[in-house]
Scaffold this motif. Structure first.
Motif, short mmCIF file in Angstrom:
data_model
loop_
_atom_site.label_atom_id
_atom_site.label_comp_id
_atom_site.label_asym_id
_atom_site.label_seq_id
_atom_site.Cartn_x
_atom_site.Cartn_y
_atom_site.Cartn_z
N ASP A 292 0.83 -1.21 0.00
CA ASP A 292 0.00 0.00 0.00
C ASP A 292 0.86 1.25 0.00
N GLY A 293 1.92 1.24 0.80
CA GLY A 293 2.79 2.41 0.88
C GLY A 293 3.51 2.70 -0.42
N LEU A 294 4.00 1.66 -1.08
CA LEU A 294 4.68 1.84 -2.36
C LEU A 294 3.71 2.38 -3.40
N GLN A 295 2.49 1.89 -3.38
CA GLN A 295 1.48 2.36 -4.34
C GLN A 295 1.14 3.83 -4.11
N GLN A 296 1.05 4.23 -2.86
CA GLN A 296 0.65 5.60 -2.54
C GLN A 296 1.80 6.60 -2.61
N THR A 297 3.03 6.14 -2.34
CA THR A 297 4.15 7.07 -2.19
C THR A 297 5.12 7.06 -3.36
N LEU A 298 5.53 5.88 -3.81
CA LEU A 298 6.66 5.80 -4.73
C LEU A 298 6.26 5.66 -6.19
N ILE A 299 5.18 4.96 -6.47
CA ILE A 299 4.85 4.68 -7.87
C ILE A 299 4.66 5.97 -8.68
N ASP A 300 3.92 6.91 -8.13
CA ASP A 300 3.66 8.17 -8.84
C ASP A 300 4.51 9.33 -8.31
N LEU A 301 5.62 9.01 -7.67
CA LEU A 301 6.46 10.05 -7.07
C LEU A 301 7.03 10.99 -8.13
N ASP A 302 6.87 12.28 -7.90
CA ASP A 302 7.50 13.32 -8.71
C ASP A 302 8.68 13.86 -7.90
N VAL A 303 9.91 13.52 -8.30
CA VAL A 303 11.08 13.91 -7.51
C VAL A 303 11.27 15.42 -7.45
N ALA A 304 10.58 16.15 -8.33
CA ALA A 304 10.64 17.61 -8.27
C ALA A 304 10.05 18.13 -6.96
#
Length: 359
Positions: A292-304
């Motif tokens: 759940d955390g990877l789906q919410q935080t990292l998958i759509d992460l914009d490093v900007a």
């Protein structure tokens, strides 16, 4: 004259761009007061640059990194043992449904007439179980453990950079308050503070490394979540399903309670395995939280959302701190001289008894 008027109109604008420390030196303020004012202005810069959001995002990524790196294989191994036991009990029930009947005691003989109907439900239930068995076999921890390692390499630079910048206003405020308490000049490691503002290519490379972690993540997380959901739903409903499968069909369904009071051995075993499966799923919850955390935080992460606040705050803070060394005593004067020599001499490497070499 017109020239004098123009000059006077420019003067306020120029003075507004001067560092806070520089303006403070022109006043009668004590150094600790001037340092505290800089800390207040840095806090405003922190809010303006959204650095707090970047800091919170880094915390979330760190949490996911730690969960992925420290995944224990024990819950998965326990679940595999439970599923193996389930298969064994299901096969035992299927064998007896064709040979000996699916009841015990004084209901054993009566069960012959309804065995064929139970057998159909049992076979359908077994087919569902096979899908769950395949789903469990498809869950692999290694890709997530490797992901945790890659995230750790990236965050080794990102986290301390963001944390140092985010904590800078509080650090200066503490320095000012300590000086005021001791009635002395503020003492600070100015070189360390200034170095923390130099967000160079290293953090940019680390952010690119973090982006690479996202490459195959959507497919991996979606597939694993789907398999985990099959596993969780099946065993959450298993106790009721077992009862339904072994229920005496009409017209003698009223006998089901009596039959379940003296159930077939397979029923007892399946109920026991189900309780173990529920327990194993509880231990496996950390893995579900990671998905759940990877789906919410990292998958759509914009490093900007990390890089932009860092760059903006660093730029603002650099101007604020240009004259910090005039307000404080250096905490590490020896290191300060080393930094000064490297700046003045274009990073010449000084070797004992040798001429300076360009590093």
């Amino acid at each position: 004259t017109a020239a004098a008027a123009a000059a006077s109109s420019v003067q306020p604008a120029v003075s507004s761009l001067q560092p806070a420390a520089s303006r403070a030196m022109g006043s009668d303020k004590e150094p600790h007061v001037a340092v505290r004012e800089i800390a207040t202005q840095l806090q405003e810069d922190r809010n303006k640059s959204n650095l707090k959001n970047a800091d919170q995002l880094v915390d979330k990524i760190e949490e996911m990194k730690n969960k992925a790196s420290n995944l224990s294989p024990k819950p998965l191994e326990k679940m595999k043992e439970v599923v193996y036991s389930w298969r064994d009990s299901m096969e035992y029930a299927l064998k007896d449904s064709n040979a000996f009947g699916l009841a015990t005691g004084d209901m054993a003989m009566c069960s012959w007439w309804y065995n064929p109907k139970v057998d159909l439900k049992l076979k359908a239930f077994f087919e569902e179980f096979k899908e769950v068995e395949n789903a469990l076999a498809a869950i692999k921890l290694q890709p997530f453990q490797e992901l945790g390692g890659k995230m750790a390499q990236a965050m080794d630079t990102i986290t301390p950079t963001v944390k140092d910048l985010h904590g800078l206003p509080d650090k200066l405020r503490d320095i000012a308050d300590e000086a005021n308490k001791k009635k002395t000049r503020p003492v600070a490691d100015t070189e360390s503070i200034k170095m923390s503002l130099k967000t160079d290519a290293s953090i940019n490379q680390s952010l690119r490394d973090l982006e690479r972690c996202q490459t195959r993540l959507p497919e991996l997380v979606d597939r694993t979540k789907s398999n985990y959901t099959k596993l969780s739903e099946f065993f959450s409903e298993a106790e009721g399903r077992i009862r339904d499968v072994f229920t005496v069909p009409t017209p003698c369904c009223w006998m089901s309670g009596y039959v379940m009071d003296q159930p077939h051995v397979a029923v007892i075993e399946l109920q026991r395995h189900t309780a173990k499966a529920i327990s194993s799923l509880g231990e496996f919850q950390e893995f579900a939280d990671l998905l759940d955390g990877l789906q919410q935080t990292l998958i759509d992460l914009d490093v900007a959302k990390i890089s932009d606040p860092v760059k903006q705050f660093s730029s603002l803070a650099s101007r604020r701190l240009e004259c910090l060394d005039t307000l404080v005593d250096e905490a590490n004067p020896a290191r300060s001289q080393v930094f000064a020599s490297t700046d003045v001499k274009s990073r010449f490497l000084l070797l004992p008894g040798k001429k300076p070499l360009l590093s």
